[in-house]
Design a protein around this motif. Structure first.
Motif, mmCIF file in Angstrom:
data_model
loop_
_atom_site.group_PDB
_atom_site.id
_atom_site.type_symbol
_atom_site.label_atom_id
_atom_site.label_comp_id
_atom_site.label_asym_id
_atom_site.label_seq_id
_atom_site.Cartn_x
_atom_site.Cartn_y
_atom_site.Cartn_z
ATOM 1 N N ALA A 48 9.322 -11.072 33.222
ATOM 2 C CA ALA A 48 8.544 -10.392 34.259
ATOM 3 C C ALA A 48 8.907 -10.885 35.654
ATOM 4 C CB ALA A 48 7.046 -10.590 34.004
ATOM 5 N N PHE A 49 8.992 -12.212 35.824
ATOM 6 C CA PHE A 49 9.135 -12.771 37.171
ATOM 7 C C PHE A 49 10.582 -12.947 37.630
ATOM 8 C CE2 PHE A 49 4.760 -14.082 36.176
ATOM 9 C CZ PHE A 49 4.130 -13.636 37.333
ATOM 10 N N PHE A 50 11.509 -13.098 36.700
ATOM 11 C CA PHE A 50 12.909 -13.302 37.094
ATOM 12 C C PHE A 50 13.784 -12.069 36.893
ATOM 13 C CE2 PHE A 50 11.824 -17.838 35.927
ATOM 14 C CZ PHE A 50 11.701 -18.251 37.243
ATOM 15 N N ASP A 51 13.297 -11.109 36.119
ATOM 16 C CA ASP A 51 14.109 -9.928 35.818
ATOM 17 C C ASP A 51 13.443 -8.650 36.317
ATOM 18 O OD1 ASP A 51 15.860 -8.095 34.815
ATOM 19 O OD2 ASP A 51 15.508 -8.515 32.704
ATOM 20 N N LEU A 52 12.297 -8.295 35.755
ATOM 21 C CA LEU A 52 11.697 -7.000 36.036
ATOM 22 C C LEU A 52 11.193 -6.856 37.474
ATOM 23 C CD1 LEU A 52 9.705 -6.355 32.729
ATOM 24 C CD2 LEU A 52 12.014 -5.657 33.329
ATOM 25 N N LEU A 53 10.355 -7.790 37.928
ATOM 26 C CA LEU A 53 9.789 -7.651 39.273
ATOM 27 C C LEU A 53 10.861 -7.690 40.373
ATOM 28 C CD1 LEU A 53 6.397 -9.593 39.137
ATOM 29 C CD2 LEU A 53 6.747 -7.156 39.553
ATOM 30 N N PRO A 54 11.819 -8.644 40.334
ATOM 31 C CA PRO A 54 12.869 -8.604 41.351
ATOM 32 C C PRO A 54 13.676 -7.306 41.307
ATOM 33 C CG PRO A 54 12.838 -10.743 40.290
ATOM 34 C CD PRO A 54 11.916 -9.861 39.501
ATOM 35 N N ASP A 55 13.930 -6.805 40.103
ATOM 36 C CA ASP A 55 14.668 -5.553 39.958
ATOM 37 C C ASP A 55 13.881 -4.394 40.559
ATOM 38 O OD1 ASP A 55 16.643 -3.770 39.177
ATOM 39 O OD2 ASP A 55 15.822 -3.499 37.178
ATOM 40 N N ALA A 56 12.579 -4.342 40.285
ATOM 41 C CA ALA A 56 11.736 -3.269 40.809
ATOM 42 C C ALA A 56 11.684 -3.300 42.338
ATOM 43 C CB ALA A 56 10.326 -3.382 40.230
ATOM 44 N N VAL A 57 11.512 -4.490 42.907
ATOM 45 C CA VAL A 57 11.440 -4.618 44.364
ATOM 46 C C VAL A 57 12.792 -4.283 44.993
ATOM 47 C CG1 VAL A 57 11.105 -6.251 46.266
ATOM 48 C CG2 VAL A 57 9.548 -6.273 44.306
ATOM 49 N N GLY A 58 13.885 -4.731 44.360
ATOM 50 C CA GLY A 58 15.220 -4.432 44.877
ATOM 51 C C GLY A 58 15.508 -2.939 44.880
ATOM 52 N N ARG A 59 15.164 -2.261 43.794
ATOM 53 C CA ARG A 59 15.378 -0.814 43.722
ATOM 54 C C ARG A 59 14.512 -0.092 44.756
ATOM 55 N NH1 ARG A 59 17.523 1.248 38.596
ATOM 56 N NH2 ARG A 59 18.119 -0.472 37.237
ATOM 57 N N ALA A 60 13.282 -0.574 44.931
ATOM 58 C CA ALA A 60 12.399 0.038 45.923
ATOM 59 C C ALA A 60 12.989 -0.095 47.328
ATOM 60 C CB ALA A 60 11.013 -0.617 45.866
ATOM 61 N N SER A 61 13.526 -1.277 47.628
ATOM 62 C CA SER A 61 14.129 -1.500 48.941
ATOM 63 C C SER A 61 15.303 -0.564 49.186
ATOM 64 C CB SER A 61 14.580 -2.960 49.054
ATOM 65 O OG SER A 61 15.214 -3.204 50.290
ATOM 66 N N GLU A 62 16.126 -0.358 48.166
ATOM 67 C CA GLU A 62 17.278 0.551 48.294
ATOM 68 C C GLU A 62 16.845 1.981 48.596
ATOM 69 O OE1 GLU A 62 19.382 0.168 44.653
ATOM 70 O OE2 GLU A 62 20.073 -1.881 45.050
ATOM 71 N N LEU A 63 15.648 2.351 48.124
ATOM 72 C CA LEU A 63 15.147 3.706 48.325
ATOM 73 C C LEU A 63 14.284 3.836 49.575
ATOM 74 C CD1 LEU A 63 14.114 4.441 44.629
ATOM 75 C CD2 LEU A 63 16.047 5.464 45.853
ATOM 76 N N PRO A 187 15.375 10.905 38.553
ATOM 77 C CA PRO A 187 15.102 10.548 39.951
ATOM 78 C C PRO A 187 15.048 9.036 40.132
ATOM 79 C CG PRO A 187 13.592 12.263 39.183
ATOM 80 C CD PRO A 187 14.314 11.745 37.973
ATOM 81 N N GLY A 188 15.729 8.549 41.156
ATOM 82 C CA GLY A 188 15.758 7.109 41.389
ATOM 83 C C GLY A 188 14.399 6.509 41.631
ATOM 84 N N VAL A 189 13.466 7.305 42.168
ATOM 85 C CA VAL A 189 12.142 6.783 42.503
ATOM 86 C C VAL A 189 11.359 6.385 41.257
ATOM 87 C CG1 VAL A 189 10.974 9.033 42.420
ATOM 88 C CG2 VAL A 189 10.118 7.242 43.940
#
Length: 240
Positions: A48-63, A187-189
């Motif tokens: 959750a803290f090292f994989d999923l959440l950073p990935d979710a925030v990173g993808r959100a930033s890209e969008l 959709p990327g979102v």
């Protein structure tokens, strides 16, 4: 059939064996239930803290999406799965071993694996090298997905047959996700919100069920084992 399509199918198929290996390891270690719960709890938290959440925030930033969106989705996931699990447990108290308890959370793990497959398929659409890197990272942590799915079912007193069925479903869904990514536009979102939501499920599974069941080991031993699980997922996440 293009090279990217073949690579997508091959690598997503390998995730099946990785997931099954993790689940079988959990099933063959029934005498160390509390140890298994501590390790699985640490793995789930690390995911959750090292994989999923950073990935979710990173993808959100890209969008151009605010980080509060995937983080809010994580909170929603925690609350939703917590309510569903507790509701299922209360409805089936006294109804015999297993019932529906644990199926909601384990089903959430299965849906998360579907998004793993989508990620592999989209990675190969970008380029072969990106697809390979993404696939290797997914294959690495799918071992823990199988371990977590079976451990969660066992933690809720589910019979072996039902646990195996959920494990097989978890192992097959990445392949389904990869195929969907090849034939349908996604959709990327969707990704930052969905990944954030399932990170909330992972946090609930660890703190609400797995780690409490390891408490009889004692604070020091259960914490040490959980940290081993966290460290394992941290190292796996660095592969991505």
């Amino acid at each position: 059939m293009s090279g990217a399509t073949i690579a997508t199918l091959v690598f997503s198929a390998v995730t099946f064996f990785s997931t099954m290996a993790g689940g079988i390891a959990a099933l063959r270690w029934p005498g160390r239930r509390q140890v298994l719960m501590a390790l699985a709890g640490g793995v789930v938290l690390g995911a959750a803290f090292f994989d999923l959440l950073p990935d979710a925030v990173g993808r959100a930033s890209e969008l151009g999406m605010q980080p509060v969106v995937p983080l809010g989705a994580a909170l929603a996931g925690y609350l939703v799965f917590g309510l569903l699990e507790r509701s299922a447990g209360h409805r089936h108290e006294g109804a015999g071993k297993g019932g529906l308890a644990g199926l909601v959370g384990a089903g959430g793990f299965v849906v998360h694996s579907f998004f793993d497959g989508l990620t592999i398929g989209l990675g190969f659409e970008v380029s072969l090298s990106v697809g390979v890197l993404v696939a290797l990272a997914v294959i690495g942590h799918d071992f823990s997905d199988g371990l977590d799915t079976v451990s969660y079912m066992v933690a809720h007193g589910q019979p072996v047959k039902r646990s195996v069925g959920m494990l097989v479903a978890d192992a097959l869904t990445p392949l389904v996700g990869a195929v969907v990514a090849m034939v349908l536009p996604v959709p990327g979102v969707v990704f930052p919100v969905a990944i954030g939501f399932f990170s909330g499920l992972f946090i609930f599974a660890a703190t609400g069920r797995l780690l409490p069941l390891a408490a009889p080991l004692g604070f020091r031993r259960s914490t040490l084992l959980a940290l081993v699980g966290v460290l394992f997922m941290f190292l796996i996440s660095r592969l991505a």
